[in-house]
Design a protein around this motif. Structure first.
Motif, PDB file in Angstrom:
ATOM      1  N   VAL A  73       3.647  18.109  -4.820  1.00 59.17           N
ATOM      2  CA  VAL A  73       5.087  18.390  -4.724  1.00 59.17           C
ATOM      3  C   VAL A  73       5.904  17.103  -4.722  1.00 59.17           C
ATOM      4  O   VAL A  73       6.775  16.906  -5.572  1.00 59.17           O
ATOM      5  CB  VAL A  73       5.397  19.251  -3.479  1.00 59.17           C
ATOM      6  CG1 VAL A  73       6.882  19.434  -3.296  1.00 59.17           C
ATOM      7  CG2 VAL A  73       4.706  20.591  -3.571  1.00 59.17           C
ATOM      8  N   PHE A  74       5.670  16.214  -3.768  1.00 58.95           N
ATOM      9  CA  PHE A  74       6.486  15.006  -3.640  1.00 58.95           C
ATOM     10  C   PHE A  74       6.307  14.083  -4.835  1.00 58.95           C
ATOM     11  O   PHE A  74       7.273  13.519  -5.343  1.00 58.95           O
ATOM     12  CB  PHE A  74       6.141  14.279  -2.339  1.00 58.95           C
ATOM     13  CG  PHE A  74       7.067  13.148  -2.006  1.00 58.95           C
ATOM     14  CD1 PHE A  74       8.274  13.404  -1.391  1.00 58.95           C
ATOM     15  CD2 PHE A  74       6.726  11.843  -2.302  1.00 58.95           C
ATOM     16  CE1 PHE A  74       9.137  12.367  -1.080  1.00 58.95           C
ATOM     17  CE2 PHE A  74       7.582  10.805  -1.997  1.00 58.95           C
ATOM     18  CZ  PHE A  74       8.790  11.064  -1.383  1.00 58.95           C
ATOM     19  N   THR A  75       5.076  13.914  -5.288  1.00 56.48           N
ATOM     20  CA  THR A  75       4.818  12.979  -6.384  1.00 56.48           C
ATOM     21  C   THR A  75       5.406  13.442  -7.711  1.00 56.48           C
ATOM     22  O   THR A  75       5.703  12.616  -8.566  1.00 56.48           O
ATOM     23  CB  THR A  75       3.307  12.745  -6.558  1.00 56.48           C
ATOM     24  OG1 THR A  75       2.667  13.997  -6.777  1.00 56.48           O
ATOM     25  CG2 THR A  75       2.724  12.057  -5.348  1.00 56.48           C
ATOM     26  N   SER A  76       5.595  14.749  -7.883  1.00 60.40           N
ATOM     27  CA  SER A  76       6.161  15.227  -9.149  1.00 60.40           C
ATOM     28  C   SER A  76       7.663  15.479  -9.060  1.00 60.40           C
ATOM     29  O   SER A  76       8.340  15.505 -10.081  1.00 60.40           O
ATOM     30  CB  SER A  76       5.458  16.507  -9.597  1.00 60.40           C
ATOM     31  OG  SER A  76       5.713  17.547  -8.683  1.00 60.40           O
ATOM     32  N   ALA A  77       8.209  15.653  -7.854  1.00 63.80           N
ATOM     33  CA  ALA A  77       9.627  15.983  -7.725  1.00 63.80           C
ATOM     34  C   ALA A  77      10.490  14.761  -7.447  1.00 63.80           C
ATOM     35  O   ALA A  77      11.650  14.717  -7.853  1.00 63.80           O
ATOM     36  CB  ALA A  77       9.827  17.010  -6.611  1.00 63.80           C
ATOM     37  N   VAL A  79      11.258  11.322  -8.400  1.00 61.93           N
ATOM     38  CA  VAL A  79      10.966  10.357  -9.463  1.00 61.93           C
ATOM     39  C   VAL A  79      11.964   9.206  -9.491  1.00 61.93           C
ATOM     40  O   VAL A  79      11.788   8.270 -10.252  1.00 61.93           O
ATOM     41  CB  VAL A  79      10.921  11.056 -10.845  1.00 61.93           C
ATOM     42  CG1 VAL A  79       9.745  12.005 -10.927  1.00 61.93           C
ATOM     43  CG2 VAL A  79      12.215  11.779 -11.138  1.00 61.93           C
ATOM     44  N   SER A  80      13.012   9.263  -8.675  1.00 55.10           N
ATOM     45  CA  SER A  80      13.991   8.177  -8.640  1.00 55.10           C
ATOM     46  C   SER A  80      14.424   7.942  -7.198  1.00 55.10           C
ATOM     47  O   SER A  80      14.131   8.735  -6.300  1.00 55.10           O
ATOM     48  CB  SER A  80      15.206   8.525  -9.505  1.00 55.10           C
ATOM     49  OG  SER A  80      15.958   9.561  -8.911  1.00 55.10           O
ATOM     50  N   MET A  81      15.153   6.870  -6.989  1.00 52.60           N
ATOM     51  CA  MET A  81      15.651   6.565  -5.645  1.00 52.60           C
ATOM     52  C   MET A  81      16.671   7.606  -5.193  1.00 52.60           C
ATOM     53  O   MET A  81      16.779   7.903  -4.004  1.00 52.60           O
ATOM     54  CB  MET A  81      16.263   5.163  -5.609  1.00 52.60           C
ATOM     55  CG  MET A  81      15.228   4.062  -5.633  1.00 52.60           C
ATOM     56  SD  MET A  81      13.999   4.197  -4.320  1.00 52.60           S
ATOM     57  CE  MET A  81      14.968   3.788  -2.901  1.00 52.60           C
ATOM     58  N   LEU A  82      17.418   8.185  -6.120  1.00 53.95           N
ATOM     59  CA  LEU A  82      18.384   9.218  -5.768  1.00 53.95           C
ATOM     60  C   LEU A  82      17.668  10.474  -5.273  1.00 53.95           C
ATOM     61  O   LEU A  82      18.083  11.085  -4.276  1.00 53.95           O
ATOM     62  CB  LEU A  82      19.278   9.543  -6.967  1.00 53.95           C
ATOM     63  CG  LEU A  82      20.432  10.506  -6.717  1.00 53.95           C
ATOM     64  CD1 LEU A  82      21.351   9.958  -5.627  1.00 53.95           C
ATOM     65  CD2 LEU A  82      21.211  10.739  -7.990  1.00 53.95           C
ATOM     66  N   ASP A  83      16.579  10.838  -5.925  1.00 54.77           N
ATOM     67  CA  ASP A  83      15.766  11.966  -5.461  1.00 54.77           C
ATOM     68  C   ASP A  83      15.223  11.701  -4.058  1.00 54.77           C
ATOM     69  O   ASP A  83      15.215  12.578  -3.197  1.00 54.77           O
ATOM     70  CB  ASP A  83      14.596  12.228  -6.408  1.00 54.77           C
ATOM     71  CG  ASP A  83      15.031  12.710  -7.774  1.00 54.77           C
ATOM     72  OD1 ASP A  83      16.148  13.249  -7.878  1.00 54.77           O
ATOM     73  OD2 ASP A  83      14.248  12.551  -8.723  1.00 54.77           O
TER      74      ASP A  83
END
Length: 116
Positions: A73-77, A79-83
């Motif tokens: 979940v975390f590794t695919s969702a 992907v940027s500093m904003l996320d």
């Protein structure tokens, strides 16, 4: 999933009967164990060694859930500093500010949509 597997088997028993057998095979042992242990639960909870075992089981469950949250979940969702900032803000809102979960989910969905 067990009911679907039981229903979709190619060999008999399949269909509704196969789904029923699959569900019973999955859930009946746990229910029987619960019914058997229920009369002794108060006595067991008072014992220090049982309390330690329950704390260890709780810690193991938290670790497994944390691992399941991180990968995939975390590794695919994220992907940027904003996320990451949105995820961190939602975590802080839940833990530190004790915000209602429905409000955190709604806010996270809005912030995630705007971040795209």
């Amino acid at each position: 999933f067990a009911a679907w597997l039981g229903a979709s088997m190619t060999l008999p028993p399949n269909g509704v009967f196969g789904a029923t057998i699959a569900l019973l095979a999955l859930f009946l042992p746990g229910f029987l164990l619960l019914i058997a242990a229920l009369p002794f639960w108060g006595w067991l909870r008072a014992r220090r060694i049982a309390q330690s075992a329950m704390q260890g089981a709780n810690a193991a469950v938290v670790g497994i859930l944390g691992t399941a949250l991180y990968n995939p979940v975390f590794t695919s969702a994220v992907v940027s500093m904003l996320d990451f900032a949105v995820a961190l803000a939602c975590f802080v809102a839940l833990v530190a500010w004790k915000a209602p979960p429905w409000l955190v989910v709604l806010g996270g969905a809005v912030a995630g949509t705007m971040a795209v």
